[in-house]
Structures are given as C-alpha cells and as structure tokens.
Design an enzyme around this catalytic site. Structure first.
Site, PDB file in Angstrom:
ATOM      1  N   THR A   2      18.032  -6.128  22.062  1.00  0.00           N
ATOM      2  CA  THR A   2      17.983  -5.271  23.244  1.00  0.00           C
ATOM      3  C   THR A   2      17.859  -6.162  24.481  1.00  0.00           C
ATOM      4  OG1 THR A   2      15.585  -5.149  23.116  1.00  0.00           O
ATOM      5  CG2 THR A   2      16.795  -3.395  22.008  1.00  0.00           C
ATOM      6  N   TRP A  43       7.364  16.280  37.936  1.00  0.00           N
ATOM      7  CA  TRP A  43       8.331  15.211  37.691  1.00  0.00           C
ATOM      8  C   TRP A  43       9.513  15.258  38.652  1.00  0.00           C
ATOM      9  CZ3 TRP A  43       6.602  11.457  34.878  1.00  0.00           C
ATOM     10  CH2 TRP A  43       5.706  11.718  33.835  1.00  0.00           C
ATOM     11  N   LYS A 103       6.303  10.697  38.985  1.00  0.00           N
ATOM     12  CA  LYS A 103       5.348  11.810  38.925  1.00  0.00           C
ATOM     13  C   LYS A 103       4.681  11.982  40.273  1.00  0.00           C
ATOM     14  CE  LYS A 103       2.644  14.136  35.531  1.00  0.00           C
ATOM     15  NZ  LYS A 103       1.925  14.101  34.299  1.00  0.00           N
ATOM     16  N   GLU A 120      19.998   0.704  19.799  1.00  0.00           N
ATOM     17  CA  GLU A 120      19.483   1.186  18.513  1.00  0.00           C
ATOM     18  C   GLU A 120      20.367   2.267  17.881  1.00  0.00           C
ATOM     19  OE1 GLU A 120      17.896   0.779  21.315  1.00  0.00           O
ATOM     20  OE2 GLU A 120      15.885  -0.048  21.044  1.00  0.00           O
TER      21      GLU A 120
END
Ligand code: AMP
Length: 506
Positions: free
Chosen positions: A162, A406, A401, A305
């Site tokens: 990654t 959100w 936040k 992944e």
C-alpha cells in the site's frame, strides 16, 4: 481431491497459453527510454521464455524478486516470466523514498532487483538487473525455457505494498487465481467489456496493483496493448492515443484532468472511446468535458486490498456517474457499523463499506495472526442504493466533524472543482476550539484565470447543495497540491502543512 471432479489451475500459465496459441500477431507497443518498441505477442512470448532461462541461470527462478519500473514491455515480460516459474514479482512503487524501497524489499525478502535505468535505488547485497541494451542481449542470448510448471492457483504471483500514507506500507500478495478471476471479471461486457478489437493503454502504473490487472486482462483476450513508459506527460499520452488508435485509456482522475486541459489548450481532439478512471472520485467537470470530447467515462472504485477495480459505474446519466457503481463478479459489498451490524441498502444509511470476494486480501504480508477476515473493512464511508450501486462519501479519516456533524471533504472538493476558473481543490478539517473541526480549502487556479475567495464561496452558495455550516472557513490559493505516490491528493501532508502555518501565525 476426488479425481472425478474437474480441476484446472487458474494460473498465469493458462493466460500465457492463450497469448502463444491464439493471438500470435497481436501487438504490444512500448514507449521506452530508447524510443518506441513494437512487437507481436509471439515475439513477447519468446522473450518471456528466454527471460525465464535467465532467471534460472541466476538461481532466482521460483523466488520473490523486485521490479522498480515504468510501464514498458520489459516490465510486462517479468509479469509473466517470474510467476510462470512459481516465483512472485514484487512491484515496488517508483515514487517511494529509497528508505521505503529498502523497507519493502527487506520486508518481503526479495532475492534480486530489476529496474529501469533512471531509478537511483541501490542495494549492494542483491543482484541487480538494469533495463538496458546489455540486459536485452543477456535475455536474447538464452535458450527459451520449454516447459513451465503447472503452478497451484493459490500460490502468490504478484505482490504490492500500500502507499503507506498512514504509517508503514503494508504488503498484499495476489495469487494466480485472484489475477485470473479478476481479469475475467474486468472483461465482462457489463464491466469494462474489453475485447480483441480494443487497444488498451494502462496509464495507471504497473508498479501499483499491477496497473489494475489491465495488462493481464488485455493479453488474455488478445487486445492490442500500449504501454506509455517513463513519466508520460499529457502530450505523450495524446500522441500515443492518436498514433496507435487507443480505444480504452485507464488512469487516475489527475491524469485525465491534465490530458483534457492539454487537449483544450492545444485545440486538439481526443479520439478515445472509453476512459476508465479510478483511485479517487473524478470531478464532474472532468466527466462533462470528456463527454463533450466524445469520450465515455467508466468510473471505477477499488483499493490495493481489492486488487484495484472492484466496482464500476458506466451510467449515461451524468448526475449518477459520481457513484462508484456496482460490484463486479466475484466481489461482494455491504455496509457495516463499528459493532458489525449490517445496514440497509436504502441510499441513505451511511457507514463503513466492507467487502469480500475472490480478489480481496485475506491478510497483510507478515501478519501472523490467524484471524480469517470475513468482511474486509475498507476505511471508506459509503451509502448503497437499493439497486446495489455504491456511493463513497469519504475516507473515514478524511471526514470533517464540525459541531458533532459530518462534512464530506470529497463533496466540497468536487463542487469547487466544477467552478470554471478552478483547476484543482482539496478540503481538509483543521482543529477549531468551538466546533471541533472546520473545513479549509486549498485551491489551484486555472492558468491565466483570476478568482477570489469570496467568488468561490458565492459559487458554492449558488449551487444550493450545502448547508451554510459546510462552507469552508477559509480558501487558500496555492500553486499546486501535494500528491501521494499514487497520484491522489495527499490530505495528510496538506493537514500537516496547514497545522504548521496555523501554529506559526499564532
Ligand atoms: P489505494 O489502496 O492506494 O489504491 O487507495 C484506495 C482508496 O482510494 C480507497 O479506499 C478509496 O478511499 C480511494 N478510491 C479509490 N477509487 C475511488 C473512487 N472511484 N472514488 C473515491 N475514492 C476512491
């Protein structure tokens, strides 16, 4: 296994059989440091057989070896020769710092390094093969390997780490089977629908998630393959598209933003049929521009992944094309809350996207725990429509936040980027004593265009899309936005830079 039950290894050898037997005269075109190389699948297969002999002569057949290389035919030859002998090709990210390269090479235990000649990484303990004339001569002087083993489909074939923007890079190994099934899935008519009459150009790097498996899928079906080589700029990409009549081009939105701007500036056409874009949400303005140029966008979502492309959206409805789309065959998704409860697919419930399937990593390299992952948690927050189309709202860690509610950084960025005077934008949350966090935008103006903070805020208001408290507290104009090694907006670095600017202004 019961001998009456059919068994056939879905391995790279099976793809190689098709290359040699069915599509001998199909072409591979490669832009290299030395110029364009053009050869047939037959020539390619012979080089793979000879390269396999070179690996054997150097006692690295069946071992894990590293490649640090651009998208070229030499890299492609390794994609086949190494796994055909039962080894694993570890594709190292060219943009890693040398210390990161060292880390991943040691973490996986590479036994040799293959690299392009402009790569500066040096490892004194491992045999190193540099792609140059001598390398080609060494391959060409070998006798071709006649027989390859029938490698078990569950063995590793390609490994990739990654990009490691949050801590150390983590290794994922793709098996022969996962590559085979993923490639087949990509070829399906309702997925990318690539066929032998296409010419495919993966601009997405072969050093990251095997260029989304497009080289394997293309060769499996006999498509002409164009590999754009070292540091392809918009000008090089457009030239290759025109010269070799590319029908399908694949790359991150940032690549296509550059291409579209170049084409506009130079007053050129873009004779592509399809752009496959993924890795980040493509701005609406980009998709509209591509449509005007007569190019259809396939919007794909995936991650290291999930072996890259795992959902795809080919909608003709421009309003829905920002959705990440439908899971492709052999891949499942759902929404899950932190306690592990599944949420409904009602287009409203928002939670973490979790996945499972034939090409989803079971565990990271060197992870010794035996926990079998039932559902892989992606770290993406999403909604799923009743028809199964996924809408990613943001990365969990990038959501802002504010006052307990959100704010999606992605929604704000994309809205800002629809403004005609804006080239690029990134929105991040910064600490705020009253609200917890507040959004701040960094904006790059289009060359030659002037725009003020007030103008952008007024534009956002005029869209009638966002509550007032979503609007960024500040807009900072910058010359460029830092990108990660895989070309995404590097929000971690942006946050760090903003934090130090704020600290020093106190
Ligand atoms: P990587 O493993 O480096 O390829 O990064 C995977 C992450 O990129 C995903 O978890 C998403 O957050 C993001 N990503 C990939 N494709 C898209 C897309 N089409 N829209 C939004 N985010 C995306």
């Amino acid at each position: 296994m019961d001998s009456t039950i059919m068994h056939y290894n879905l391995n790279i050898k099976s793809i190689f059989w098709r290359i040699e037997k069915l599509y001998k005269d199909k072409e591979i075109i490669s832009r290299t440091h030395e110029g364009i190389v053009r050869y047939t699948y037959s020539d390619f297969a012979l080089r793979v057989r000879k390269l396999a002999s070179l690996l054997k002569a150097n006692s690295i057949a069946g071992e894990t070896v590293a490649s640090i290389a651009w998208n070229t035919h030499r890299h492609l030859e390794l994609y086949f020769a190494v796994p055909l002998l039962g080894g694993v090709l570890h594709t190292v990210n060219i943009r890693f710092h040398e210390s990161e390269m060292d880390y991943v090479v040691k973490a996986i235990g590479d036994r040799a390094v293959f690299m392009d000649k402009d790569i500066t990484y040096r490892n004194s303990t491992l045999p190193t093969f540099v792609f140059d004339e001598r390398y080609d001569d060494d391959i060409n002087s070998q006798e071709p390997t006649r027989n390859f083993p029938d490698v078990d489909e569950r063995q590793g074939a390609i490994a990739c780490f990654t990009s490691g923007t949050t801590g150390k890079p983590k290794g994922v190994v793709y098996s022969h089977r996962s590559i085979f099934i993923h490639s087949l899935s990509l070829l399906a008519a309702d997925v990318l629908g690539i066929s032998s009459s296409d010419t495919v150009m993966p601009i997405v790097p072969m050093f990251h998630i095997s260029a989304w498996d497009l080289p394997f899928a293309s060769l499996m079906t006999g498509a002409k393959l164009v590999l754009p080589g070292p540091r392809p700029k918009a000008e090089d990409i457009v030239k290759l598209i025109k010269e070799f009549k590319v029908t399908v081009g694949a790359g991150a939105p940032t690549v296509w933003i550059d291409v579209v701007n170049y084409v506009e500036r130079e007053n050129l056409d873009l004779p592509l049929k399809v752009v496959v874009t993924g890795g980040a949400e493509p701005p609406l303005g980009l998709i509209k521009k591509l449509k005007e140029l007569g190019v259809k966008t396939y919007h794909a979502w995936g991650m290291t992944e999930t072996e890259a492309i795992a959902t795809v959206n080919k909608s003709d409805n421009i309003e829905r094309i920002s959705e990440q789309g439908y899971p492709i065959p052999a891949f499942e998704v759902t929404l899950m809350d932190p306690e592990g409860n599944e949420l409904p697919w009602d287009g409203k419930s928002t939670s973490e996207l979790v996945t499972r399937g034939a090409f989803v990593a079971k565990r990271y390299l060197n992870d010794k725990s035996d926990t079998q992952i039932r559902w892989f948690r992606t770290g993406d927050v999403a909604r799923i429509n009743p028809d199964g189309s996924v809408k990613v709202v943001d990365r969990l860690k990038d959501l802002i936040k504010s006052g307990g509610e959100w704010i999606s950084s992605v929604d704000l960025e994309n809205a800002i980027m629809t403004y005609e005077k804006v080239l690029e934008a990134v929105v991040v949350g910064v600490k705020d004593e009253k609200w917890g966090e507040r959004p701040i935008a960094l904006v790059v103006k289009k060359p030659g265009r002037d725009v003020s903070e007030h103008e952008i805020i007024e534009y956002l208001k005029s869209l009638n899309k966002f509550p007032k408290w979503w609007l960024p507290d500040k807009i900072i104009f910058v010359d460029s936005i830092p990108k990660t090694s895989t070309g995404k907006l590097d929000k971690k670095l942006v946050r760090d830079q903003l934090r130090s600017i704020i600290e020093s202004s106190k």
